[in-house]
Scaffold this motif. Structure first.
Motif, PDB file in Angstrom:
ATOM      1  N   GLN A   1       2.443  -2.867  -1.701  1.00 43.45           N
ATOM      2  CA  GLN A   1       2.833  -4.150  -2.274  1.00 43.45           C
ATOM      3  C   GLN A   1       2.777  -5.314  -1.281  1.00 43.45           C
ATOM      4  OE1 GLN A   1       6.666  -3.277  -3.985  1.00 43.45           O
ATOM      5  NE2 GLN A   1       5.778  -2.083  -5.660  1.00 43.45           N
ATOM      6  N   ASP A   2       2.343  -5.036  -0.061  1.00 38.06           N
ATOM      7  CA  ASP A   2       2.140  -6.098   0.929  1.00 38.06           C
ATOM      8  C   ASP A   2       0.936  -5.711   1.781  1.00 38.06           C
ATOM      9  OD1 ASP A   2       3.118  -4.187   2.824  1.00 38.06           O
ATOM     10  OD2 ASP A   2       5.174  -4.810   2.381  1.00 38.06           O
TER      11      ASP A   2
ATOM     12  N   SER B   1       0.310   1.841  -6.011  1.00 44.77           N
ATOM     13  CA  SER B   1       1.495   1.140  -6.518  1.00 44.77           C
ATOM     14  C   SER B   1       2.514   0.863  -5.417  1.00 44.77           C
ATOM     15  CB  SER B   1       2.157   1.958  -7.637  1.00 44.77           C
ATOM     16  OG  SER B   1       2.726   3.157  -7.127  1.00 44.77           O
TER      17      SER B   1
END
Length: 262
Positions: free
Chosen positions: A96-97, A93
């Motif tokens: 994110q990149d 989680s």
């Protein structure tokens, strides 16, 4: 002052020389995505924040430490504190990149082994991990065939990661002082596996069974999984103990079992 809690296995690092040495080993730079597991009172958190221009994710289970950390580091807007159990946390989680995750932490002795097995599930997202662990655990992580510390933990971790023993940390570096030495290990997930198990769960089963009774031979420990002739056919001596085999040999056993089941 927050007192260390036995149920969380807390021992807070307070030796500035050791802190500096750990941070130098990690070598954090601006733009990297670091995650600190169990920041405690923030001994390593502050130098990490300074090196990362204030951007850092931390995971802390002890809810009483959260307000202390927020008050201590209120100036850093990029600090994200996650009140969570690292054993259950979804590390994916945070990815994110396209930046790989770098994990650091002073891991409580009572969860260190299950947590590292858990982190293997996210190894493709991780570039490296620097952990402070009980010295005995680090020795097991880095052990080679024939070493007394060589066993299931080292094999399973070294299958996925390169393991490097960095340095020892004495009990006096903590408050309260633990009864054992600690050590820093660097784990680097492999981009390519040198030996690929066709069925990872089968490989894990073989390793676990082989070390179920350390003093027994492969013939006895693997009985019911693979017979002596099958071991001989892949150049494995059934009369040796598991501690003499390298990782490639365990992969060979698992792959032979996988092939025969097809």
């Amino acid at each position: 002052m927050h007192k260390a809690r036995k149920r969380f296995g807390q021992n807070f690092l307070n030796d500035h020389h050791v802190i500096d040495r750990i941070v130098k080993s990690i070598n954090p730079t601006v733009g990297q995505h670091l995650i600190e597991i169990g920041p405690g009172r923030g001994a390593i958190t502050e130098p990490l924040l300074q090196a990362l221009d204030g951007h850092l994710d931390v995971i802390e289970l002890d809810r009483d430490l959260i307000p202390i950390l927020k008050a201590q580091f209120f100036r850093y807007e990029g600090l994200e504190i996650h009140e969570a159990d690292a054993l259950k946390f979804d590390f994916a989680s945070l990815a994110q990149d396209d930046r790989p995750l770098r994990l650091v932490g002073n891991l409580p002795y009572n969860i260190s082994t299950p947590l590292m097995f858990r982190l293997l599930e996210f190894s493709e997202l991780i570039s490296d991990m620097h952990f402070m662990l009980q010295k005995e655990v680090v020795e097991r992580l880095c052990a080679a065939p024939g070493d007394s510390a060589y066993g299931r933990l080292g094999i399973m971790m070294q299958y996925r990661c390169e393991a490097r023993y960095l340095f020892t940390v004495p009990p006096g570096s903590f408050s309260p002082a633990p009864k054992v030495d600690s050590a820093i290990v660097k784990l680097t997930p492999r981009k390519e596996l040198p030996y690929k198990a066709e069925n990872f769960q089968l490989f894990a089963q073989v390793v676990k069974a082989a070390f179920a009774q350390r003093r027994k031979t492969l013939r006895n420990n693997l009985k019911g999984l693979i017979d002596e002739q099958a071991l001989t056919n892949i150049d494995i001596n059934p009369s040796v103990r598991a501690e003499t085999l390298d990782i490639e040999s365990f992969v060979r056993i698992a792959n032979a079992m996988h092939e025969s089941a097809q």
